[in-house]
Enzyme design. Structure first.
Site, short mmCIF file in Angstrom:
data_model
loop_
_atom_site.label_atom_id
_atom_site.label_comp_id
_atom_site.label_asym_id
_atom_site.label_seq_id
_atom_site.Cartn_x
_atom_site.Cartn_y
_atom_site.Cartn_z
N ASP A 194 0.82 -1.22 0.00
CA ASP A 194 0.00 0.00 0.00
C ASP A 194 0.85 1.27 0.00
O ASP A 194 1.69 1.46 0.88
CB ASP A 194 -0.87 -0.04 1.27
N HIS A 364 -3.66 4.81 7.05
CA HIS A 364 -2.56 4.31 6.22
C HIS A 364 -1.23 4.69 6.84
O HIS A 364 -1.06 5.81 7.33
CB HIS A 364 -2.65 4.90 4.81
#
Lengths: 551, 551
Positions: A194, A364
């Site tokens: 990611d 994130h």
């Protein structure tokens, strides 16, 4: 694509060069598995489009090879495309309990039935053809988020999904760093990681920091506290409910998606509240303000959300009044800034004390966490995914800093095939990939021509010019009539439209008396003459639609 | 409005409850002066609109009272509406040299002639009727920016315009804090103050900090450095040119607005460069990369700007290549985030090293500077302006903290009249005020109905249904024909459109045979039947335009 011998291919079908519609295909011999099936929201130039999903032509062509779809977590950019995919390819879907709970709701609403949903947890290992898939827990802004270790004949691939490392997670469940370290020690072929926050230096703060701030805000608020956040951020809703309970307040939930998510999470045990904490929004006005917390959707300024309607006094049950403290526990998603600002203004106008900064932590990981992942896993090859190009590029640069070879890093576009054979990787060909736009019930029936027309129509409107010609003589029987929409305010522009009419009439009359009878020539003449005149007069270029009838 | 005796009125006609189109009217007895005449860029729901200016109905009604327009500085949100205003009201325009230099270019391009432009400087005091106006220098992101001390029979009003306090200004010109302090000591009736950065705590950094960073970037860059910023930020362009000279580099300017602004500023002495520093863009490719700096427009990601074209290799002379360092010395204006991100991605794809954060300082003062202004001026009354509602509200809260009485603070909307009489202020009535949308050459000919139609057209397109009826029998002679634009991809939706056609035909035939002949009934029937059918089939609501012809 034919292939001489078996090899592993990793093919991003979405989520690279973009944020959203994440989907990755893993292929070995006669077996394929898919990780995630997300949607994304339309760009500002996709007028009228509701959502965008990956083009799954290649999956449909290979449907007999697909063994299953694995889901990392329950966010729309990872599961939102699922109903559309399952209508084409009915294969089993694997995910954790909460993820599948959310998927079940989604499939029910979409009228997609008879799907085999298989629940996984941190101990699962699912063997499908040549693949064995083991989930590992990570931290993210929705509970029960996992990444996958995918064992293949070529080696292990670690697919992170969205993640951060939170040392003080709300649900007490830490990321499975020990598993990651063990795989890293064994040897990992590739990391598919990611990149969403690759631009951010340092560490992403723990969700716990948000909890501390929320507690502080509630403890200091003289009246009601309205807390708004993403409906799917169950951790944050848990923090809010706990803080309310600590300060002796009741909690009402407003906004359809939040009500749904809270229900599902309570049922499945991902959210806890004391028996008498949650109250109906109807009861809010019966309690003293200092005993009330309201959890609401609308933190992105969505014009029809509960929060915006409460601010405009357009909500059925609750209205923002002076004395209220309103918290936007979020940060604006790029593109939403103006909507969020407008909502904040409405809340200020309603007299609320509004707190709209500093009550958020991303789901994130930032650069230091991405380095941790790279360092734990120590992959031979690296594919930065889930991000726009610059994020992939910066994520790749981090990997370079950690000593991964430049030619072992693949910054892919959708449809790129990264092939692994005998322990070596290379960029193979491309498979069909792209975006499918969904507008209402239409899947893919809006393309570039339709969008170009919508763009034109949105800028300067349309003029329809209708004329009826005689079947026998070819002369004008009636018209030309000009009807406009979205061009000018007709009542104030009568002279302009009258002159336009005269111009079209004289153009057509001349052509007809010159015996020009091909309709295409007549239409082109109308379009050119009228277009030129209107541009000279107004500097606008409306769409001009000449219609010739015969009678 | 009639008035029993003379009083001072301050009337914001733009720039309150919004960012942009700043305009404030001062009125005493038979005299009016206007400060600034700005534009703003359209909101995302103003489809096809080019710019928005204040509604000046009230100025036009009172044109014989207006003595002059005073400009604080040369930014579009303060001078962009000037050509439109001057076409209606030709009065003298007062401003500093650079401001009027930029205004001259603007009026020439707009074809507005015979305007009296009067240059002011820090020593000027202009008496017009009952008003005496003295400019004072402030710091801002364009040189030669001033605020005004406006002496009136009711007392002195300080109109700040946009400002910050920069202790190390690039041009060495400090804000006139001594004058402000002197007026403050004498007694100021009202402060009309810029609220743009009222949300930001602390101080805004000096422009000099940007200079230090730019110098560092240039000194470390191995190849060409492309620096992009606002074309009007002459201070920053000066920093860039100085840094280039210090490191032995030549400077090329690209982008029409930057070329124009640099020319004007050089001519008027607001920008300095050594004689051989500036080179033609054609010469860039003849020099070694480490000897080149390029100043470019496009820091807001504008799709047609020089920077975006260079990144896409679509610029005539210069292309971004690996080895280039590109700096976006700006921060995205709200609403532009996605464009900026797209440009950054294109630059990364072109192989450039891209620096897009931390090379910017705002031109507007933060909270501590706003407090300094309030404290220096010590006004009796306070009007926070130049900002959206929340910024005005927060600016008002700062004034409350500094001891200004709540009922001495006026958070105005456009058109609000704040009246001062015998040393006391109150909110009077309202004058006509609003937004005028400009689309091409049309000023105000696009209103809500046109915008609503554009919105509808942009979402789901249009279907035109044409039918010709017999003049004598009323029966269908030809049609119905359906033409669609922006609705569906026609080739893939033939069945849908065929069925729609059949439906319209049967609906009309039935009505006609029932002797219904009012066109409005026929049209309504077509709209309803077709609309319902299309919504059922597609969940879309295109505009439906029935056209009935007679022959």
């Amino acid at each position: 694509m034919s292939r001489s011998k078996s090899r592993l291919s990793i093919i991003p079908l979405g989520g690279v060069g973009e944020i959203g519609k994440n989907m990755t295909l893993y292929w070995y011999g006669q077996d394929m598995i898919v990780v995630d099936a997300g949607l994304k929201f339309p760009d500002e130039d996709m007028l009228g489009i509701d959502i965008v999903i990956p083009d799954i032509t290649f999956l449909v062509e290979n449907r007999e090879k697909i063994r299953g779809i694995f889901l990392t977590h329950g966010h729309e950019d990872h599961i939102g495309g699922l109903p559309y995919v399952l209508r084409e390819i009915n294969v089993p879907v694997y995910g954790t309990r909460l993820t599948l709970g959310l998927v079940e709701n989604k499939l029910r609403e979409a009228g997609v039935h008879d799907v085999k949903l298989v629940t996984m947890d941190g101990k699962s290992r699912v063997q499908l053809g040549q693949f064995a898939v083991s989930p590992f827990y990570v931290n993210h802004s929705i509970p029960d988020t996992v990444g996958f270790a995918i064992e293949t004949p070529e080696g292990i691939v670690i697919h992170t999904g969205d993640y951060k490392f939170d040392q003080t997670p709300i649900d007490g469940r830490h990321a499975d760093i020990h598993k990651l370290a063990q795989w890293g020690a064994r040897g990992v072929l590739a990391l598919v990681g990611d990149s969403t926050n690759a631009e951010r230096p340092g560490y992403t703060p723990s969700e716990m920091t948000v909890g501390i701030r929320i507690d502080e805000i509630i403890s200091q608020a003289p009246g009601r506290v309205i807390l708004s956040t993403f409906a799917s951020n169950i951790h944050r809703l848990q923090l809010m409910i706990r803080a309310a309970e600590r300060h002796g307040r009741k909690v009402a939930i407003v906004g359809r998606s939040m009500v749904n998510n809270v229900q599902t999470s309570l049922q499945l045990g991902y959210l806890e509240a004391q028996p008498d904490t949650l109250i109906d929004p109807d009861e809010v006005n019966k309690l003293p303000p200092e005993k009330v917390v309201i959890l609401s959707t609308g933190s992105q300024g969505e014009p029809m959300s509960a929060l915006t309607r409460m601010a405009r006094a357009a909500h059925r049950k609750i209205e923002i009044v002076p004395g209220d403290t309103v918290v936007l526990a979020s940060s604006p998603i790029p593109g939403n800034e103006k909507f969020v600002a407008r909502t904040i203004d409405q809340l200020f106008r309603a007299g609320a004390h509004v707190i709209y900064r500093g009550v958020h932590a991303s789901g994130h990981g930032s650069q230091e966490e991405l380095k941790w992942m790279l360092q734990l896993v120590r992959p031979k090859y690296f594919l930065p995914v889930h991000g726009e190009f610059r994020m992939q590029r910066i994520h790749a640069d981090l990997a370079l800093q950690l000593g991964i070879q430049p030619d072992h890093i693949f910054i892919t576009e959708i449809g790129d095939v990264v092939e692994f054979e005998d322990g070596r990787a290379r960029l193979g060909g491309k498979v069909p990939a792209g975006s499918v736009m969904i507008d209402g019930l239409g899947v893919g029936d809006v393309g570039n021509i339709v969008l170009r027309d919508r763009k034109l129509l949105s800028q300067d409107g349309i003029l329809v010019v209708v004329v009826t010609l005689s079947k026998t003589t070819g002369h004008i029987l009636s018209g030309p009539d000009i009807i406009s929409r979205g061009f000018v305010y007709v009542r104030e522009s009568e002279a302009l439209l009258d002159e336009a009419n005269r111009l079209v009439e004289s153009t057509l009359s001349k052509l007809v008396s010159d015996n020009v009878s091909e309709w295409s020539s007549l239409k082109t003449a109308v379009r050119d003459t009228l277009g030129r005149y209107l541009y000279e007069q107004t500097r606008r270029r409306p769409m001009i639609l000449p219609i010739i009838m015969e009678a």
